[in-house]
Design an enzyme around this catalytic site. Sequence first.
Site, mmCIF file in Angstrom:
data_model
loop_
_atom_site.group_PDB
_atom_site.id
_atom_site.type_symbol
_atom_site.label_atom_id
_atom_site.label_comp_id
_atom_site.label_asym_id
_atom_site.label_seq_id
_atom_site.Cartn_x
_atom_site.Cartn_y
_atom_site.Cartn_z
ATOM 1 N N LYS A 53 11.775 -107.118 -11.728
ATOM 2 C CA LYS A 53 11.214 -105.957 -12.419
ATOM 3 C C LYS A 53 10.630 -106.377 -13.764
ATOM 4 O O LYS A 53 11.244 -107.160 -14.508
ATOM 5 C CB LYS A 53 12.294 -104.892 -12.605
ATOM 6 N N SER A 110 16.579 -94.859 -12.632
ATOM 7 C CA SER A 110 15.522 -95.771 -12.198
ATOM 8 C C SER A 110 15.883 -96.643 -11.010
ATOM 9 O O SER A 110 15.005 -97.279 -10.424
ATOM 10 C CB SER A 110 15.092 -96.658 -13.373
ATOM 11 N N SER A 159 12.031 -95.895 -12.934
ATOM 12 C CA SER A 159 11.036 -96.878 -13.342
ATOM 13 C C SER A 159 11.004 -98.123 -12.467
ATOM 14 O O SER A 159 10.165 -98.997 -12.643
ATOM 15 C CB SER A 159 11.281 -97.291 -14.797
#
Length: 492
Positions: A90, A189, A165
């Site tokens: 990520k 997220s 996210s």
Amino acid sequence: MPSDQGSMHQDALLSLSASELSRQLHAKELSCKDVMAAYLAHIDAANPVVNAIVSRRDPDLLMDEAGECDRELAAGRSRGWLHGIPQAIKDLSATRDMPTSMGSPLFAGQVPEQDGIMVERMRRAGAIFIGKTNTPEFGLGSHTYNQVFGATRNAYDPRLCAGGSSGGAAAALAMRMLPVADGSDMMGSLRNPAAYHNVFGLRPSFGRVPHGPGPEIFGHQLATEGPMGRTVEDVARLLATQAGAHPSAPLSLQDDPASLAGPLAQEDAIKGLRIGWLGDWQGHLAMEQGVLEVCQGALAVFEDLGARVEALDPGFDPARLWQSWLVLRQWAIAGSLSEVWQDVSRRDALKPEAQWEIEQGMQRSALDVHRANVARSAWHARLLELFQQYDALVLPSAQVFAFDVETPWPPQIAGRTMDTYHRWMEVVIAGSLSGCPVINLPAGFDARGRAMGIQVIAPHRQDLALLRWAHAFEQAGPDWLTREPNWRHLAN
């Protein structure tokens, strides 16, 4: 897929879980080079559809690294269970050989000097990093879009958002561009994008996965890194790799992380389980029509396995919980981004939501933060009482289904106006503020084919118990778990 052992069809290879891929690589039924070649070819075809993987590394270099992994296995050496397995980190987590842009034009192309703790552990376990997964700017908002890489689209319907996210991670996982994925979770997220993609996402217990390196290690305790996978076994094994105490993270848990990778199957794991269903929190949480109904399908699986599900009033003022969340989040974001905001030459490059968080945070007093922590502590005390009556608490993983990718955030839900850019995700803060482990379980699809999930919250440090419940749920075989996005024609 070495030539002397025949050829595995590409879509069959891409369908393997990370654990099965690892087993076949270590048994030399597959080669690391052929696995890498299959993934890179599929990413070339699939990534333009969803835009999930960014900052990709040179394919020739990746093939060289895969070849080295093959040579090590031939010599009887393995780095770990992720040996030779493609991964993309990520884009909020520091990577020493790839940019960590955080979705911000201010940091585009920035390469950190060292890996984050979680990244280093995954690298040491043998993962080959092929790039990063897309995230909203600084991870703010549960919709993955930014000025650097654009929007990530939903794997089941590219007209819709991927959540966030960790939206890039979830879309890549669902589209078989990654076998397992990492993410992070402050405001859902690892849960919201997993729900939108029919996969499992775990927010671990407070302190389970140490974060760093960073300039501040004591105060900001809202976010955590963690795993996401298409199987619970993969989630558990990646968590075991990410977890464990670290000297630079003094609040990290001392438990042996190896136990998390142990057997998950447990006879009658669900039988007699007491589940408290919070639903829409006695009407406080606005819900899109159909969300609660889809979640009921997942609850029925637990009931069929012998659990007792009861509707529950948690007995805590949700407005107090929200106010605590606002203050602590604003304080944390202002602390990390205030220097950027104070530089007027860079301020306008921040997205409006980031500017709002910073401006609000800079107005908060020490007493405001203290009171917010008192409210959070009161919620923890209430949870201790609730966990005397229930083994697990359950909520929907989102208040709306995946929405149009061009919409920044839902301004209304069921006719009720959202007063902030993140109010539509209020459903996740009970888990975030608890410090407890929370997993998204796929709950099924609505009539329009949009996926939803449920959050299952277990008592603090009961990550293994939570994984065993999730595994029993998975083994029960809800039909929606086999529903895939349209990726197979891309793999041929």
